[in-house]
Design a protein around this motif. Structure first.
Motif, PDB file in Angstrom:
ATOM      1  N   GLU A 117     -49.616  48.175   0.029  1.00  0.00           N
ATOM      2  CA  GLU A 117     -48.209  48.212   0.450  1.00  0.00           C
ATOM      3  C   GLU A 117     -47.896  49.528   1.147  1.00  0.00           C
ATOM      4  O   GLU A 117     -47.215  49.550   2.176  1.00  0.00           O
ATOM      5  CB  GLU A 117     -47.302  48.043  -0.767  1.00  0.00           C
ATOM      6  CG  GLU A 117     -45.848  47.920  -0.423  1.00  0.00           C
ATOM      7  CD  GLU A 117     -45.028  47.695  -1.675  1.00  0.00           C
ATOM      8  OE1 GLU A 117     -44.029  48.415  -1.823  1.00  0.00           O
ATOM      9  OE2 GLU A 117     -45.365  46.812  -2.470  1.00  0.00           O
ATOM     10  N   LYS A 169     -50.017  51.421   2.748  1.00  0.00           N
ATOM     11  CA  LYS A 169     -50.726  51.420   4.018  1.00  0.00           C
ATOM     12  C   LYS A 169     -49.980  50.578   5.048  1.00  0.00           C
ATOM     13  O   LYS A 169     -49.852  50.981   6.204  1.00  0.00           O
ATOM     14  CB  LYS A 169     -52.149  50.886   3.815  1.00  0.00           C
ATOM     15  CG  LYS A 169     -53.014  50.999   5.038  1.00  0.00           C
ATOM     16  CD  LYS A 169     -54.429  50.555   4.730  1.00  0.00           C
ATOM     17  CE  LYS A 169     -55.276  50.695   5.970  1.00  0.00           C
ATOM     18  NZ  LYS A 169     -56.633  50.238   5.740  1.00  0.00           N
ATOM     19  N   SER A 170     -49.451  49.430   4.658  1.00  0.00           N
ATOM     20  CA  SER A 170     -48.731  48.579   5.603  1.00  0.00           C
ATOM     21  C   SER A 170     -47.409  49.234   6.027  1.00  0.00           C
ATOM     22  O   SER A 170     -46.998  49.127   7.186  1.00  0.00           O
ATOM     23  CB  SER A 170     -48.479  47.199   5.004  1.00  0.00           C
ATOM     24  OG  SER A 170     -47.608  47.283   3.900  1.00  0.00           O
ATOM     25  N   LYS A 171     -46.714  49.941   5.086  1.00  0.00           N
ATOM     26  CA  LYS A 171     -45.490  50.653   5.445  1.00  0.00           C
ATOM     27  C   LYS A 171     -45.779  51.781   6.418  1.00  0.00           C
ATOM     28  O   LYS A 171     -45.041  51.993   7.381  1.00  0.00           O
ATOM     29  CB  LYS A 171     -44.812  51.218   4.199  1.00  0.00           C
ATOM     30  CG  LYS A 171     -43.992  50.223   3.440  1.00  0.00           C
ATOM     31  CD  LYS A 171     -43.230  50.896   2.317  1.00  0.00           C
ATOM     32  CE  LYS A 171     -42.367  49.906   1.601  1.00  0.00           C
ATOM     33  NZ  LYS A 171     -41.609  50.519   0.510  1.00  0.00           N
ATOM     34  N   SER A 172     -46.863  52.510   6.194  1.00  0.00           N
ATOM     35  CA  SER A 172     -47.188  53.623   7.087  1.00  0.00           C
ATOM     36  C   SER A 172     -47.571  53.104   8.475  1.00  0.00           C
ATOM     37  O   SER A 172     -47.233  53.721   9.484  1.00  0.00           O
ATOM     38  CB  SER A 172     -48.286  54.490   6.490  1.00  0.00           C
ATOM     39  OG  SER A 172     -49.473  53.757   6.360  1.00  0.00           O
ATOM     40  N   ILE A 173     -48.256  51.979   8.528  1.00  0.00           N
ATOM     41  CA  ILE A 173     -48.611  51.390   9.825  1.00  0.00           C
ATOM     42  C   ILE A 173     -47.330  50.941  10.546  1.00  0.00           C
ATOM     43  O   ILE A 173     -47.185  51.156  11.755  1.00  0.00           O
ATOM     44  CB  ILE A 173     -49.607  50.219   9.644  1.00  0.00           C
ATOM     45  CG1 ILE A 173     -50.971  50.754   9.221  1.00  0.00           C
ATOM     46  CG2 ILE A 173     -49.734  49.407  10.934  1.00  0.00           C
ATOM     47  CD1 ILE A 173     -51.967  49.678   8.872  1.00  0.00           C
ATOM     48  N   PHE A 174     -46.414  50.334   9.809  1.00  0.00           N
ATOM     49  CA  PHE A 174     -45.145  49.889  10.403  1.00  0.00           C
ATOM     50  C   PHE A 174     -44.357  51.083  10.941  1.00  0.00           C
ATOM     51  O   PHE A 174     -43.869  51.055  12.070  1.00  0.00           O
ATOM     52  CB  PHE A 174     -44.310  49.122   9.372  1.00  0.00           C
ATOM     53  CG  PHE A 174     -42.936  48.804   9.852  1.00  0.00           C
ATOM     54  CD1 PHE A 174     -42.724  47.795  10.771  1.00  0.00           C
ATOM     55  CD2 PHE A 174     -41.834  49.518   9.394  1.00  0.00           C
ATOM     56  CE1 PHE A 174     -41.455  47.502  11.227  1.00  0.00           C
ATOM     57  CE2 PHE A 174     -40.559  49.233   9.838  1.00  0.00           C
ATOM     58  CZ  PHE A 174     -40.368  48.216  10.751  1.00  0.00           C
ATOM     59  N   VAL A 175     -44.230  52.143  10.151  1.00  0.00           N
ATOM     60  CA  VAL A 175     -43.488  53.331  10.571  1.00  0.00           C
ATOM     61  C   VAL A 175     -44.164  53.975  11.775  1.00  0.00           C
ATOM     62  O   VAL A 175     -43.500  54.375  12.743  1.00  0.00           O
ATOM     63  CB  VAL A 175     -43.345  54.336   9.396  1.00  0.00           C
ATOM     64  CG1 VAL A 175     -42.815  55.674   9.885  1.00  0.00           C
ATOM     65  CG2 VAL A 175     -42.459  53.768   8.316  1.00  0.00           C
ATOM     66  N   SER A 216     -46.136  52.538  14.049  1.00  0.00           N
ATOM     67  CA  SER A 216     -45.974  51.701  15.244  1.00  0.00           C
ATOM     68  C   SER A 216     -44.528  51.740  15.746  1.00  0.00           C
ATOM     69  O   SER A 216     -44.283  51.769  16.958  1.00  0.00           O
ATOM     70  CB  SER A 216     -46.415  50.258  14.966  1.00  0.00           C
ATOM     71  OG  SER A 216     -45.591  49.699  13.963  1.00  0.00           O
ATOM     72  N   TRP A 217     -43.581  51.774  14.835  1.00  0.00           N
ATOM     73  CA  TRP A 217     -42.168  51.850  15.233  1.00  0.00           C
ATOM     74  C   TRP A 217     -41.883  53.174  15.939  1.00  0.00           C
ATOM     75  O   TRP A 217     -41.219  53.199  16.965  1.00  0.00           O
ATOM     76  CB  TRP A 217     -41.279  51.696  13.987  1.00  0.00           C
ATOM     77  CG  TRP A 217     -39.820  51.623  14.326  1.00  0.00           C
ATOM     78  CD1 TRP A 217     -39.137  50.545  14.764  1.00  0.00           C
ATOM     79  CD2 TRP A 217     -38.876  52.699  14.251  1.00  0.00           C
ATOM     80  NE1 TRP A 217     -37.824  50.873  14.975  1.00  0.00           N
ATOM     81  CE2 TRP A 217     -37.629  52.200  14.666  1.00  0.00           C
ATOM     82  CE3 TRP A 217     -38.976  54.037  13.886  1.00  0.00           C
ATOM     83  CZ2 TRP A 217     -36.486  52.983  14.721  1.00  0.00           C
ATOM     84  CZ3 TRP A 217     -37.828  54.812  13.944  1.00  0.00           C
ATOM     85  CH2 TRP A 217     -36.606  54.293  14.348  1.00  0.00           C
TER      86      TRP A 217
END
Length: 106
Positions: A3, A5-11, A13-14
């Motif tokens: 979770e 890792k997916s939040k950091s990838i989202f942030v 990319s955003w």
């Protein structure tokens, strides 16, 4: 862990999207042709002339209004003096005052 890792990838990319859009908007200015520059210059001159003339008209209007108010105040003073001195009767002075008050309202 997954979770985070997916939040950091989202942030990440955003943020990269926002930075990319900001770079495109700041660097993507178009060059104006000489004709467009001349047109903008003429429009600016016309706008400045228009604002100068409207401001002059406003100033003239308020000067005339101030002069009218001063004249009406002076007239009211003379009417009250004439009534006090007995030169006018109260009915005539009342009519004058009503007319002047109506002029003030306009």
């Amino acid at each position: 862990m997954k979770e985070i890792k997916s939040k950091s990838i989202f942030v990440l990319s955003w943020m990269s999207l926002v930075v990319g859009l900001m770079m495109m908007s700041s660097c993507g200015t178009s060059q104006l042709s000489q004709k467009q520059i001349e047109i903008n210059y003429e429009l600016d001159k016309l706008w400045i002339d228009y604002r100068y003339k409207t401001d002059s008209l406003y100033n003239e209007f308020y000067k005339k209004e101030q002069t009218l108010n001063n004249n009406l105040d002076e007239l009211l003073y003379y009417i009250s003096e004439d009534v006090f001195n007995g030169n006018l009767d109260s009915t005539v002075s009342y009519c004058y005052i009503e007319v002047i008050n109506e002029m003030y309202k306009k």
